[in-house]
Scaffold this motif. Sequence first.
Motif, PDB file in Angstrom:
ATOM      1  N   ALA A 193      31.627 -86.321  13.456  1.00 15.98           N
ATOM      2  CA  ALA A 193      30.729 -85.181  13.225  1.00 15.98           C
ATOM      3  C   ALA A 193      30.866 -84.673  11.797  1.00 15.98           C
ATOM      4  O   ALA A 193      29.887 -84.257  11.182  1.00 15.98           O
ATOM      5  N   LEU A 194      32.091 -84.722  11.275  1.00 19.16           N
ATOM      6  CA  LEU A 194      32.363 -84.123   9.969  1.00 19.16           C
ATOM      7  C   LEU A 194      32.357 -85.131   8.832  1.00 19.16           C
ATOM      8  O   LEU A 194      32.651 -84.790   7.684  1.00 19.16           O
TER       9      LEU A 194
ATOM     10  N   ALA B  49      33.649 -67.680  14.207  1.00 20.59           N
ATOM     11  CA  ALA B  49      34.884 -68.072  13.531  1.00 20.59           C
ATOM     12  C   ALA B  49      34.777 -69.428  12.838  1.00 20.59           C
ATOM     13  O   ALA B  49      35.528 -69.708  11.896  1.00 20.59           O
ATOM     14  N   ALA B  50      33.873 -70.278  13.296  1.00 18.61           N
ATOM     15  CA  ALA B  50      33.871 -71.650  12.783  1.00 18.61           C
ATOM     16  C   ALA B  50      32.465 -72.219  12.725  1.00 18.61           C
ATOM     17  O   ALA B  50      31.594 -71.831  13.515  1.00 18.61           O
ATOM     18  N   ASP B  51      32.248 -73.145  11.815  1.00 21.79           N
ATOM     19  CA  ASP B  51      30.949 -73.804  11.718  1.00 21.79           C
ATOM     20  C   ASP B  51      30.790 -74.874  12.795  1.00 21.79           C
ATOM     21  O   ASP B  51      29.696 -75.126  13.284  1.00 21.79           O
TER      22      ASP B  51
ATOM     23  N   SER C 275      40.087 -76.656   7.511  1.00 24.32           N
ATOM     24  CA  SER C 275      40.982 -75.827   8.318  1.00 24.32           C
ATOM     25  C   SER C 275      40.536 -75.879   9.780  1.00 24.32           C
ATOM     26  O   SER C 275      39.346 -75.992  10.079  1.00 24.32           O
ATOM     27  N   ALA C 276      41.502 -75.812  10.678  1.00 24.53           N
ATOM     28  CA  ALA C 276      41.193 -75.931  12.109  1.00 24.53           C
ATOM     29  C   ALA C 276      42.047 -74.973  12.921  1.00 24.53           C
ATOM     30  O   ALA C 276      43.206 -74.723  12.591  1.00 24.53           O
ATOM     31  N   THR C 277      41.450 -74.453  13.979  1.00 23.82           N
ATOM     32  CA  THR C 277      42.184 -73.638  14.961  1.00 23.82           C
ATOM     33  C   THR C 277      42.057 -74.298  16.321  1.00 23.82           C
ATOM     34  O   THR C 277      41.011 -74.848  16.653  1.00 23.82           O
TER      35      THR C 277
ATOM     36  N   ASP D 251      42.326 -62.656  18.019  1.00 25.43           N
ATOM     37  CA  ASP D 251      42.306 -62.620  16.551  1.00 25.43           C
ATOM     38  C   ASP D 251      42.007 -63.997  15.979  1.00 25.43           C
ATOM     39  O   ASP D 251      42.906 -64.734  15.584  1.00 25.43           O
ATOM     40  N   LEU D 252      40.760 -64.348  15.963  1.00 25.81           N
ATOM     41  CA  LEU D 252      40.391 -65.676  15.458  1.00 25.81           C
ATOM     42  C   LEU D 252      40.076 -65.599  13.971  1.00 25.81           C
ATOM     43  O   LEU D 252      39.126 -64.914  13.571  1.00 25.81           O
ATOM     44  N   ASP D 253      40.843 -66.278  13.157  1.00 25.09           N
ATOM     45  CA  ASP D 253      40.520 -66.359  11.733  1.00 25.09           C
ATOM     46  C   ASP D 253      39.366 -67.340  11.520  1.00 25.09           C
ATOM     47  O   ASP D 253      39.123 -68.221  12.341  1.00 25.09           O
ATOM     48  N   SER D 254      38.715 -67.178  10.386  1.00 23.63           N
ATOM     49  CA  SER D 254      37.635 -68.111  10.047  1.00 23.63           C
ATOM     50  C   SER D 254      38.216 -69.462   9.656  1.00 23.63           C
ATOM     51  O   SER D 254      39.143 -69.540   8.850  1.00 23.63           O
ATOM     52  N   VAL D 255      37.683 -70.495  10.249  1.00 21.20           N
ATOM     53  CA  VAL D 255      38.128 -71.857   9.945  1.00 21.20           C
ATOM     54  C   VAL D 255      36.903 -72.763   9.868  1.00 21.20           C
ATOM     55  O   VAL D 255      35.786 -72.354  10.214  1.00 21.20           O
ATOM     56  N   ASP D 256      37.121 -73.965   9.437  1.00 24.39           N
ATOM     57  CA  ASP D 256      36.015 -74.928   9.418  1.00 24.39           C
ATOM     58  C   ASP D 256      35.678 -75.426  10.819  1.00 24.39           C
ATOM     59  O   ASP D 256      34.524 -75.571  11.186  1.00 24.39           O
TER      60      ASP D 256
END
Lengths: 362, 362, 362, 362
Positions: free
Chosen positions: D342-343, D103-105, D19-21, D77-82
């Motif tokens: 990176a991923l 919010a993200a790793d 998931s990404a923001t 409002d930042l949701d948790s994403v990868d």
Amino acid sequence: MPIVDSTGAEGASADETLSATVVGASGFAGGELLRILSGHPNFDLAGATSREYAGKSVGSVHPNLRGTDLRFSDPADLDSVDVLFAATPHGVSMAQIDAFYEAADTVVDLSADFRLNTAEQYEEWYDGHDAPEYLDEAVYALPELHREELPGADLVAAGGCNATATILGLHPLFEAGILDGDGSEQIVADVKVGSSEGGATSSEAGSHAERSGVVRPYAPTGHRHEAEIEQELGAEVSFSAHAVDMVRGAAATCHVFPSSPVSKGDLWSAFRGAYDEEPFVRLQSGGSGVYRYPEPKAVAGTNYAEVGFELDPGNERVVVFSAIDNLVKGTAGQAVHAANLALGLEETAGLDFQGLHPVGSP
Amino acid sequence: MPIVDSTGAEGASADETLSATVVGASGFAGGELLRILSGHPNFDLAGATSREYAGKSVGSVHPNLRGTDLRFSDPADLDSVDVLFAATPHGVSMAQIDAFYEAADTVVDLSADFRLNTAEQYEEWYDGHDAPEYLDEAVYALPELHREELPGADLVAAGGCNATATILGLHPLFEAGILDGDGSEQIVADVKVGSSEGGATSSEAGSHAERSGVVRPYAPTGHRHEAEIEQELGAEVSFSAHAVDMVRGAAATCHVFPSSPVSKGDLWSAFRGAYDEEPFVRLQSGGSGVYRYPEPKAVAGTNYAEVGFELDPGNERVVVFSAIDNLVKGTAGQAVHAANLALGLEETAGLDFQGLHPVGSP
Amino acid sequence: MPIVDSTGAEGASADETLSATVVGASGFAGGELLRILSGHPNFDLAGATSREYAGKSVGSVHPNLRGTDLRFSDPADLDSVDVLFAATPHGVSMAQIDAFYEAADTVVDLSADFRLNTAEQYEEWYDGHDAPEYLDEAVYALPELHREELPGADLVAAGGCNATATILGLHPLFEAGILDGDGSEQIVADVKVGSSEGGATSSEAGSHAERSGVVRPYAPTGHRHEAEIEQELGAEVSFSAHAVDMVRGAAATCHVFPSSPVSKGDLWSAFRGAYDEEPFVRLQSGGSGVYRYPEPKAVAGTNYAEVGFELDPGNERVVVFSAIDNLVKGTAGQAVHAANLALGLEETAGLDFQGLHPVGSP
Amino acid sequence: MPIVDSTGAEGASADETLSATVVGASGFAGGELLRILSGHPNFDLAGATSREYAGKSVGSVHPNLRGTDLRFSDPADLDSVDVLFAATPHGVSMAQIDAFYEAADTVVDLSADFRLNTAEQYEEWYDGHDAPEYLDEAVYALPELHREELPGADLVAAGGCNATATILGLHPLFEAGILDGDGSEQIVADVKVGSSEGGATSSEAGSHAERSGVVRPYAPTGHRHEAEIEQELGAEVSFSAHAVDMVRGAAATCHVFPSSPVSKGDLWSAFRGAYDEEPFVRLQSGGSGVYRYPEPKAVAGTNYAEVGFELDPGNERVVVFSAIDNLVKGTAGQAVHAANLALGLEETAGLDFQGLHPVGSP
């Protein structure tokens, strides 16, 4: 149409010098007025006002005028001059008209404030009018339609650029009775304009990234210039404007369907009859080469309008083309042309630039 | 209009691979075919012919394809493939159609050679036809009008770009009965097109110096695309085209005057009814932001068409806007879209590029 | 730098009229000569030759000149005139120079044929020279460098546009001794030019579709203009040119690394010293507003050059900017300016156009 | 250089979905991230924030994305994403970095906030740094230089577009020892950029009327991108940027003078050695056709960089050309490319658009 110099107008003589001020001189139209007037044999540029740039050199805003010494002055301090040119946003001139007349005998307004004839039109198309008592004396600046009324006029109102292109294209058809304006004929004006029409203010839609390469409908219906088109032609015109990728220029393509059949000969007669004596209208209709019909590029930087036409025999449609530089024939050049006539100067004085070839999106 | 994938067409399945050749691959339309087909999940690009560049890499002509190994081959040596796409100048396909069929089961032609239904039309608008016996079986490629006829078609004829833009804009009005095509209604199509329409050959009029910044009428009457517009819509349309400063894109502004009054609701119904299920048509009509109406920039590089409208209450005019990329929805993308349907592939396969923002004159 | 009119040159007086012919008048440079000369107070345009367009009106090729009656004549029929301007492709003038002199006392050549001083240079950079005996008498047209040699000159050779921009930018540094040309200093000229430089002939690379929006290196090394740059400056310059998206204009950015440290004051002194008395050079270096450094847009259509500079203190680099209209200051305007001086006319006669604001890619 | 897909990277597998923001999604770089990520096989677009447009559809700002349902959300409002991609103005990411990590790793930053390695550099070139403790872990995104460090990186900093073009052009010369960065060699980078570099905000200088057709020097000395160029190359570069008339694109022409003579063979070896295995770098140097050297048009809309060179034997100068799309390879594409690495995703995933031909000023 050969350039015919006007002869023996009353009023000023060809070697007289009149003082002039440009109010609102930092905008695009104001800059063009400065350019034209500074090269005009009969005007002495006495002032150039700008609220925002007061004290700065005009060349800091208009790079083509870097060679001059003129500086912007505060619009609150208007010196007395012979002629005042107002290139201010809509609404300013109607609010300031008394002050303008205090400073000058002749006022030439480039905004929409005195183009329409009646307060009722301003109620319908704008937000009303603050100084309706001046509307009667204002003369619409287009010499091709108001040559008789301009000499001696105290208040001259330059037409809108889109309106100018449309009016000049259709005028011969009404003059010759090919169109009669009784409402039974469909008259479409599809106009393409450059980005300078939006003026010198910045906007997201007008940024280079968003506006480059566009064909963008704007005000596809209900454009305010319809009001003056219909006033000047005496007929309703279905008008739509599009932004295209050029800086200067307005091109009108009018598609009209006359009630009675017309021939190409009728059209030639109509256009020649209307413009043969006009120094700033060129008839360009067909022929060979790259530039067969009117194009903004062919008149960029000049006070010329080009008009032309084509006849579609299958559907009895007449297609009329008209092209101007929106900032010259459509604004500042038209204003100076009208001022020349109003003041009895040589008609073409100051407007002798012939344009360039080739030229990009001038 | 959401992208709706086609379901279960007969013929090929979604994971089948078909071999394809592009004849006339060095031109602009041919290059777009190469680009689209090389990214298409169901096509294997077997050949790309060019008389002039035979032996050279396709990347030497189309710089965006530099990463591929494909080379142009001689058009005289056509290998057998499943599908042959012809992107040759007018007249070549009608002369070569037998050879094309020898090489392939399905022929998709991007020229004007099989767009019109009858030899009589070719007599009237072109120089006649060499292979009239194929006209009956050819299907006009526009899926929005010929979705039913495309599956299984052996000969598909992509429409002209100006015609495509005009037809997509006006089609809903005819479908909904707002226009009836009986000749009593004036229908004007004022089209603005980019320089890529002229193809990859050079000319004085098409040189950068002469074509930059233009608004140039060309073929203001009698344009050949009128023939297919009238064929597809069943009504006469007064068509005029203008060159403007963009490379890709065609935008049609149609000014129509229905016999009976229409409301904005009628128009919304007409356009939604026509296109709600269409994967490549977007309805864009008003709203906020910079891009309120259809614009070529918004669809550049993609197979989308945007359509929209405005109602002029004063004069009962409907103004319809339509914008496409002339080389994609107007040519190569339309051809692949139709081929997908003809061959039973996923309708949108290979056509998923969404376009860029911002983009200049794409 | 204020416009300083020349005073009291020998030869012609300011109200004298000289006859002039333009040979090669259908090209871009020839068209600009026609435009400038037709508005020049001292020249009477007696002829305009074009092999291709003989018999046609000049307005059929140059739409800005539609108002004039002049027609192209055959170059084989040269009438006697006072001055002959040759705007022909490279190689023509050296072959025709005797015929030119038979027709006129003064020859102003706009090609590369008489720019270099020696036959050896033509051997090295071109294909040799057919009339080396004339090289000694030819004067390089740039008045900013050859003001003393121009009066009375019979043969004037206008410089190349890229060379003109580069030379005008770097000249002050050599004059002031900031650069000494001994080969120890790296001098890079990175030039950006418009499409009109390619002339009026069409090519695939110069088509609108291929040339719009480009940043295209061409002749990145070994450009022939290096020869005249090095001749005029007495130093080797590392020159590279790029095509960019404008029609008119040449802009040179020179990156130089003087042997000894310089201050901003040194640079101001150098540029003011070189150009304070020059009527057609404007120093524009920093300040506020949109146009802080020289730009082609600021001088489009005019005979002005703008020059400016910046000092990079970290790496002791001087960045010099120079901008001209390639067809005016870079070609036709330079030629008329030099002719004015050669013939003892008012230096600025005919060259009073101030340019436009705003202007697209003029 | 053929596209070589990466094989077997650690971490995520090719069919994983993350998931990404996108934070700051209404700007040009943010829009490009939305476009690329929405077509990426491994990313699920969970959010797109915009303070100004929260609640509106992304298509109302980015017309190419009109087909999607995504709406802008409030950045508070930042949701948790990868993965979080930040496309915010300079200074925002360094202030928000803790919230981003909450919010993200993995954080991929497209601003300048984590490009430089040390707080000292931020003191010198910017206004200092708010979160210097993160500088050590940030990896400069350019895979051509940092392929080894990217796998597993938590914080990736995309390079500046001008810097990217310059670095990719010069990197092979340093790798091959043709330049050694000891300060004795003059290295000039003359960069030309499009208007999208200025971002989606409007300004007078960036208006269509003022920016069309420009060659405009800006930040001719002291440009902040010098800091990262010198960091990445280990040598001082004399950098100057010019605005030219295109929307997308950055082209660097570097003029370098190596201490020892080099041959064309040395240059071919250097460039091939540096980039033969790189999937997004194409070597384009000479040859025939219109596009002989790197040009922004050839890579517009794509993640490709083109590099090439020419040798000037006379003055021992090497001219290096480099061209990218500033918003893709220069910003959003580079960010996704680095994120893929990176991923542990397929290196080229989501970046397969090949570009268009022809294309205007894309």
